[in-house]
Motif scaffolding. Structure first.
Motif, PDB file in Angstrom:
ATOM      1  N   ALA A  28     -19.152 -41.415  39.494  1.00 24.73           N
ATOM      2  CA  ALA A  28     -18.071 -42.118  40.252  1.00 24.73           C
ATOM      3  C   ALA A  28     -17.170 -41.322  41.122  1.00 24.73           C
ATOM      4  O   ALA A  28     -17.161 -40.175  41.042  1.00 24.73           O
ATOM      5  N   GLN A  29     -16.619 -41.699  42.159  1.00 23.54           N
ATOM      6  CA  GLN A  29     -15.904 -41.085  43.172  1.00 23.54           C
ATOM      7  C   GLN A  29     -14.561 -40.925  42.321  1.00 23.54           C
ATOM      8  O   GLN A  29     -13.825 -41.810  41.938  1.00 23.54           O
ATOM      9  N   GLU A  30     -14.116 -39.610  42.316  1.00 25.25           N
ATOM     10  CA  GLU A  30     -12.797 -39.192  41.460  1.00 25.25           C
ATOM     11  C   GLU A  30     -12.129 -38.257  42.393  1.00 25.25           C
ATOM     12  O   GLU A  30     -12.492 -37.073  42.932  1.00 25.25           O
ATOM     13  N   ARG A  31     -11.026 -38.973  43.102  1.00 22.34           N
ATOM     14  CA  ARG A  31     -10.073 -37.914  43.720  1.00 22.34           C
ATOM     15  C   ARG A  31      -9.342 -37.041  43.079  1.00 22.34           C
ATOM     16  O   ARG A  31      -9.027 -37.216  42.130  1.00 22.34           O
ATOM     17  N   SER A  32      -8.939 -35.862  43.704  1.00 18.41           N
ATOM     18  CA  SER A  32      -8.428 -34.678  43.255  1.00 18.41           C
ATOM     19  C   SER A  32      -6.911 -34.800  43.635  1.00 18.41           C
ATOM     20  O   SER A  32      -6.282 -35.253  44.354  1.00 18.41           O
ATOM     21  N   GLU A  33      -6.212 -34.114  42.370  1.00 14.56           N
ATOM     22  CA  GLU A  33      -4.853 -34.050  42.600  1.00 14.56           C
ATOM     23  C   GLU A  33      -4.295 -32.972  43.677  1.00 14.56           C
ATOM     24  O   GLU A  33      -3.422 -33.080  44.388  1.00 14.56           O
ATOM     25  N   ARG A  34      -4.938 -32.225  43.750  1.00 11.77           N
ATOM     26  CA  ARG A  34      -4.923 -30.890  44.694  1.00 11.77           C
ATOM     27  C   ARG A  34      -5.604 -31.043  45.898  1.00 11.77           C
ATOM     28  O   ARG A  34      -6.521 -31.864  46.103  1.00 11.77           O
ATOM     29  N   ILE A  35      -5.480 -30.026  47.025  1.00 10.48           N
ATOM     30  CA  ILE A  35      -6.425 -30.118  48.243  1.00 10.48           C
ATOM     31  C   ILE A  35      -7.870 -30.076  47.833  1.00 10.48           C
ATOM     32  O   ILE A  35      -8.320 -29.219  47.297  1.00 10.48           O
ATOM     33  N   HIS A  36      -8.499 -31.018  48.463  1.00 11.19           N
ATOM     34  CA  HIS A  36     -10.115 -31.083  48.045  1.00 11.19           C
ATOM     35  C   HIS A  36     -10.610 -32.189  49.156  1.00 11.19           C
ATOM     36  O   HIS A  36     -10.175 -33.444  49.081  1.00 11.19           O
ATOM     37  N   ALA A  37     -11.587 -31.898  49.861  1.00 11.48           N
ATOM     38  CA  ALA A  37     -12.001 -32.823  51.179  1.00 11.48           C
ATOM     39  C   ALA A  37     -12.932 -33.622  50.524  1.00 11.48           C
ATOM     40  O   ALA A  37     -13.332 -34.574  51.498  1.00 11.48           O
ATOM     41  N   HIS A  38     -13.565 -33.553  49.460  1.00 11.75           N
ATOM     42  CA  HIS A  38     -14.673 -34.611  49.452  1.00 11.75           C
ATOM     43  C   HIS A  38     -14.984 -34.593  47.734  1.00 11.75           C
ATOM     44  O   HIS A  38     -15.037 -33.559  47.253  1.00 11.75           O
ATOM     45  N   SER A  39     -14.938 -35.739  47.263  1.00  9.54           N
ATOM     46  CA  SER A  39     -15.031 -35.987  45.771  1.00  9.54           C
ATOM     47  C   SER A  39     -16.319 -35.430  45.220  1.00  9.54           C
ATOM     48  O   SER A  39     -16.405 -35.251  44.028  1.00  9.54           O
ATOM     49  N   TYR A  40     -17.404 -35.476  45.927  1.00  5.76           N
ATOM     50  CA  TYR A  40     -18.643 -34.918  45.441  1.00  5.76           C
ATOM     51  C   TYR A  40     -19.135 -33.733  45.793  1.00  5.76           C
ATOM     52  O   TYR A  40     -20.408 -33.385  45.651  1.00  5.76           O
ATOM     53  N   ILE A  41     -18.408 -32.766  46.042  1.00  2.00           N
ATOM     54  CA  ILE A  41     -18.446 -31.361  46.416  1.00  2.00           C
ATOM     55  C   ILE A  41     -17.487 -30.510  45.670  1.00  2.00           C
ATOM     56  O   ILE A  41     -16.205 -30.808  45.379  1.00  2.00           O
ATOM     57  N   ARG A  42     -18.017 -29.454  45.100  1.00  2.00           N
ATOM     58  CA  ARG A  42     -17.110 -28.469  44.234  1.00  2.00           C
ATOM     59  C   ARG A  42     -16.219 -28.088  45.088  1.00  2.00           C
ATOM     60  O   ARG A  42     -16.311 -27.473  46.026  1.00  2.00           O
ATOM     61  N   ALA A  43     -15.101 -27.532  44.231  1.00  2.00           N
ATOM     62  CA  ALA A  43     -14.093 -26.765  44.733  1.00  2.00           C
ATOM     63  C   ALA A  43     -14.112 -25.246  44.859  1.00  2.00           C
ATOM     64  O   ALA A  43     -15.248 -24.797  44.232  1.00  2.00           O
ATOM     65  N   PRO A  44     -13.801 -24.441  45.743  1.00  2.00           N
ATOM     66  CA  PRO A  44     -12.614 -25.071  46.650  1.00  2.00           C
ATOM     67  C   PRO A  44     -13.370 -25.630  47.956  1.00  2.00           C
ATOM     68  O   PRO A  44     -14.541 -25.184  48.490  1.00  2.00           O
TER      69      PRO A  44
END
Length: 400
Positions: free
Chosen positions: A221-237
């Motif tokens: 599922a699409q899960e948005r992040s609390e912190r800076i993150h540009a795409h829910s399906y790509i790993r941080a950072p």
């Protein structure tokens, strides 16, 4: 010789998706005749971002180079007859009317196929020609919102943020361009024309091939992040991070590498694939904290030397001044008879044997009316009679 030299296109479209697709055909050498009402396409008169222009606004200029303009009243029988004459010698007919309008005007596929059996007819709609949403307005923002894409970035609880350009219109335009080329190739092999249907909804869905498949195939599922993150399906950072004097774009960096570059030991034990998804808020917070300590120039140099994928965050003035953009000649410039010097984005691909050029500026309304009608077999007296009756409009800039 240009790739589409000898191909004639009738462009009855308005706004962005249709005119953009037709312009791409014109850039490849097709003779694109823009068919406008006597008052001109409405986009001529609608300010783009406040850029009014003298007689033609910036938006129209950007989407209509390399075309000729004929100005004719299609609601009159004489005007419709003139269009049918043009169809008889055309290869492609392109329109993006609301569903049902083409039929009411008598310019639907079945009607025009009777005039030119091998015609390639391209129809662009918002949601499809039929179905429960067919009558809805096919506007870019509305399609962006419906596409699901806006929930792949941003933070939980915050309103989704739309793309700051007409993303869906652009994908629909490219789809129409691609469909027209495919149908022309099919016609060359078989002699058969056909109907090409493009809708903005399918175009933006198809553009998300990877993202939607992660949901449909992988079940994630699409899960948005609390912190800076540009795409829910790509790993941080992954995102646009603040520095001490601006911002820097950062993607696919290894936490262990960043631990050393940012002097942040808390990143050292984190593994990109294992922790990049499950602990992305923690990773993003640590990266943000580290990048804020120094300038953008410092980080672009230091991260770049270390092989970290990073880049500047430009506005349009920065973009225009960039050395790679200048090297690529990404923009084209020409003189327009009413607007003076014009600079717009250029061509998205290059052909070594058939280079694309700007041979015609975006036309003024009716600039080529007389010329195009003569091509269709009207003599000077017949053109003059149509002009006197108000069936056609010819610009004062037109050559007699």
């Amino acid at each position: 010789m240009k790739v589409l030299e000898g191909i004639r296109v009738l462009d009855l479209s308005i706004a962005m998706s249709g005119p953009f697709a037709a312009m791409k055909l014109a850039d490849l050498g097709a003779d694109v005749v823009k068919v406008e009402p006597p008052a001109g396409e409405w986009q001529r008169h609608t300010a783009a971002g406040g850029a009014d222009g003298n007689e033609v606004n910036a938006s129209f200029l950007s989407l209509n180079r390399n075309k000729r303009s004929i100005s004719v009243d299609l609601k009159s029988e004489a005007g419709l007859d003139a269009l049918r004459r043009l169809v008889a010698s055309a290869d492609v007919f392109l329109q993006n009317y609301r569903p049902g309008v083409a039929r009411r005007l008598g310019v639907d596929y079945e009607s025009l196929r009777a005039v030119k059996p091998d015609l390639v007819y391209v129809s662009i709609s918002g949601y499809g020609e039929t179905g429960p949403y067919a009558a809805r307005p096919g506007q870019d923002l509305l399609l962006q919102a419906m596409s699901g894409a806006l929930h792949s970035a941003g933070r939980p609880g915050e309103a989704p943020t739309a793309a700051p350009f007409f993303l869906v219109d652009a994908f629909a335009a490219y789809s129409a361009f691609e469909g027209a080329l495919a149908a022309l190739f099919h016609r060359q092999r078989t002699g058969e024309g056909q109907l090409v249907q493009v809708n903005m909804l399918d175009a933006i869905i198809a553009a998300q091939m990877q993202e939607i498949s992660v949901r449909t195939v992988g079940g994630v599922a699409q899960e948005r992040s609390e912190r800076i993150h540009a795409h829910s399906y790509i790993r941080a950072p992954y995102g646009i991070f603040p520095t001490s004097d601006g911002h820097v774009a950062l993607s696919f960096a290894e936490p262990a590498v960043l631990a050393e570059l940012l002097d942040e030991p808390r990143l050292a034990h984190l593994e990109a694939e294992r922790d990049g998804f499950t602990r992305r808020d923690e990773i993003s917070a640590l990266v943000e904290e580290g990048l804020r300590r120094r300038t953008t120039a410092h980080w672009l140099d230091k991260l770049g030397v270390a092989g970290v994928w990073c880049g500047p965050v430009y506005d349009y003035d920065d973009l225009l001044a960039d050395p790679q953009v200048r090297h690529n000649e990404s923009f084209v410039s020409y003189d327009h008879p009413t607007e003076g010097p014009v600079t717009t984005p250029g061509f998205s691909f290059r052909l070594s044997g058939s280079p694309q050029t700007v041979d015609r500026p975006a036309p003024v309304n009716g600039q080529h009316t007389r010329e195009v009608l003569r091509d269709a077999g009207y003599d000077d007296d017949a053109v003059a009679r149509l002009e006197e009756k108000g069936v056609i409009h010819a610009s004062p800039l037109a050559e007699n």
